[in-house]
Design an enzyme around this catalytic site. Structure first.
Site, mmCIF file in Angstrom:
data_model
loop_
_atom_site.group_PDB
_atom_site.id
_atom_site.type_symbol
_atom_site.label_atom_id
_atom_site.label_comp_id
_atom_site.label_asym_id
_atom_site.label_seq_id
_atom_site.Cartn_x
_atom_site.Cartn_y
_atom_site.Cartn_z
ATOM 1 N N GLU A 293 -3.721 7.200 6.979
ATOM 2 C CA GLU A 293 -4.263 7.984 6.070
ATOM 3 C C GLU A 293 -5.342 9.036 6.811
ATOM 4 O OE1 GLU A 293 -6.095 5.737 3.239
ATOM 5 O OE2 GLU A 293 -4.233 5.124 2.041
ATOM 6 N N HIS B 13 -16.216 -3.942 5.972
ATOM 7 C CA HIS B 13 -15.415 -3.631 4.986
ATOM 8 C C HIS B 13 -15.343 -4.838 3.828
ATOM 9 C CE1 HIS B 13 -13.581 -0.368 7.059
ATOM 10 N NE2 HIS B 13 -13.351 -0.947 8.317
ATOM 11 N N ARG C 283 -6.441 -8.619 -9.942
ATOM 12 C CA ARG C 283 -7.026 -9.899 -10.432
ATOM 13 C C ARG C 283 -8.486 -9.637 -10.756
ATOM 14 N NH1 ARG C 283 -10.369 -9.676 -6.148
ATOM 15 N NH2 ARG C 283 -9.746 -8.906 -4.122
ATOM 16 N N LYS D 223 0.906 -1.236 -0.134
ATOM 17 C CA LYS D 223 0.167 -0.038 0.052
ATOM 18 C C LYS D 223 0.849 1.228 0.246
ATOM 19 C CE LYS D 223 -3.165 -2.844 -0.096
ATOM 20 N NZ LYS D 223 -3.452 -3.148 -1.490
#
Length: 509
Positions: free
Chosen positions: A206, A241, A298, A122
């Site tokens: 973040e 999530h 993917r 990330k």
């Protein structure tokens, strides 16, 4: 240099369940011989029954079966497979499998290992996106070495913040933090979960985007340098999530926003020399600003909604790209047609805190008719194992517009029959009665809030008030039939029906 075109004669599918069946169907339509692997509990699974060839790969634990990259590649070489399709999950985003394929001369139906590695981290992907001019959520691009660093950085960008696993995705290793005093506990929990999920406890911070929508862009990239966007998917309805319902197009994305997000997604793919199918995920805030979240390297679970509104077979596209074909010019200006909605059907009890519901499927009847598609990995009489993800199938509906698609979804859920296990179907029926869902007033936390507040309830069964009388009548009828015929062949079925009704159990899963 442009890749050489090499047609596949046989493809090995390194996966199980509904995605293995989806790929099997694509291969059959293309005239390519198929092979699947299976673990011991999956030896009677639907992919094994449908494939041209099937090979055992190990016992139930994934690390001893579906995650054995070296054994899978060796099997592909042994059986003469030209390529491996990883599906999603398991090894689909593992650099190791793509590299092993390259070393052994087997084509990996997916992006090159370097692109997987760049987007798998990330922090690395954030650096790449910033350099490419793709908007990212304000925050760090380095893993935090310790708690003090985390506290200092959070103070710098201001609360609320989101702690995220540097190596992960799918909601693992993530924690919202709204105040400095909550950060130490969240930091420890996020690192622990990241280590358990990805083998890497690195986390970064973040800025937290409040009540955003999750909008993702499907891209296709060939080996000749061409990348196209196939429009967006609305994936804001999530539980912890994890996506639950997906649809295309999004109600809040107009032509201008679709163009800008599509251009950003193409930039993201080009920044890592991406090839094959991929998905660039964005957070969209209330002001209409969007930020790069991650790229899934993917095929996505929710790819059917894009197929339904674009007419593009994404599995066929993946295989053609892997064979070396250029993207056809028809993909240069794809138009969205109608509206598609997908619901993920899990073997879980949604109104009992999503308790797992393994067992034998005693009765299974899928809905049919215009605009209804079922991508399933089970059949009547098959066993739902405790060893793997409990997703049984995806039910997808398409119609000319969203209101009609919702009506079609309601009709399809009404036709669905699954007995022997519980499923998440009642949750979708409840959502169809929810004003926010029906009007498209969504954000990624909406479903969790409604479940916590008890706002979603199982639909009231229709006509069940008469069931005790019906059960009594059926039992009486069975006795009369037995006495008159001297045979008892139907007795057990009548008694089972009566007993089920008397216990108040729904016929609906």
């Amino acid at each position: 240099m442009s890749p050489e075109i090499r047609r596949f004669r046989k493809v090995l599918i390194a996966n199980r369940g509904e995605i293995a069946v989806r790929i099997l169907r694509g291969l059959a339509e293309m005239g390519i011989r198929s092979a699947v692997i299976y673990s011991e509990p999956d030896r009677a699974g639907l992919p094994v029954l449908l494939a041209d060839e099937a090979y055992p790969i190990g016992p139930a634990p994934s690390r001893e079966s579906y995650l054995r990259a070296e054994a899978i590649v060796e099997l592909a070489v042994e059986i003469g497979a030209d390529a491996i399709h990883p599906g999603y999950g398991f090894l689909s985003e593992r650099v190791e499998l793509a590299e092993l394929c390259r070393q052994h001369g087997v084509t990996f139906i997916g992006p090159p290992p370097e692109a997987i590695a760049s987007m798998g981290s990330k922090t690395e992907s954030r650096r790449r996106m910033i350099a490419a001019g793709v908007p990212v959520v304000p925050g760090g691009d380095e893993a935090l070495p310790d708690l003090d660093s985390a506290l200092a950085f959070a103070d710098q960008i201001g609360y609320p913040v989101m702690l995220k696993a540097a190596a992960g995705g799918g909601g693992k290793g993530m924690r919202q933090v709204h105040a400095a005093e909550d950060l130490p506990a969240a930091y420890r929990a996020a690192r622990s979960e990241a280590a358990a999920s990805f083998g890497d406890d690195s986390v970064y911070i973040e800025k937290l985007i409040l009540e955003p929508r999750h909008i993702e862009i499907q891209v296709l990239a060939d080996g000749h340098g061409k990348v196209v966007s196939l429009g967006e998917r609305e994936c804001s309805l999530q539980r912890r999530h994890q996506k639950v319902v997906e649809e295309a197009p999004s109600l809040v994305v107009d032509e201008d926003l679709r163009r800008r997000m599509g251009e950003a997604a193409v930039l993201a793919a080009k920044a890592v020399d991406y090839t094959n199918a991929g998905t660039v995920e964005f957070l969209l805030d209330r002001q209409g600003d969007f930020f790069f979240l991650e790229m899934n390297t993917r095929l996505q679970v929710e790819h059917p909604v894009t197929e339904m509104v674009t007419g593009v077979d994404l599995v066929e596209a993946q295989i053609r790209i892997a064979e070396g074909d250029p993207l056809p010019p028809e993909l240069d200006d794809i138009r969205i047609r109608g509206h598609a909605i997908e619901v993920r059907l899990y073997a879980e009890a949604p109104f009992r805190n999503f308790a797992p519901s393994p067992g034998k499927i005693r009765l299974l009847r899928w809905p049919e008719g215009l605009g209804v598609r079922n991508d399933c990995g089970v059949y009547e009489g098959s066993e739902v194992s405790i060893h793997y993800d409990p997703m049984l199938a995806k039910m997808i509906v398409w119609a000319a517009d969203r209101p009609r698609a919702l009506a079609r979804l309601r009709r399809a859920l009404g036709e669905l029959r699954i007995e022997g296990i519980e499923t998440t179907a009642p949750l979708f029926s409840a959502l169809l009665e929810d004003e926010d869902f029906v009007t498209g007033n969504l954000d990624i936390g909406m479903l969790d809030r409604k479940l916590a507040a008890g706002e979603l309830a199982p639909p009231a069964p229709e006509g069940l008030e008469d069931l005790p009388l019906v059960a009594a009548a059926l039992t009486h009828y069975g006795r009369v039939q037995k006495l008159s015929s001297g045979e008892g062949g139907q007795r057990d079925r009548w008694r089972q029906q009566s007993r089920r009704e008397a216990l108040g159990r729904s016929l609906w899963s």
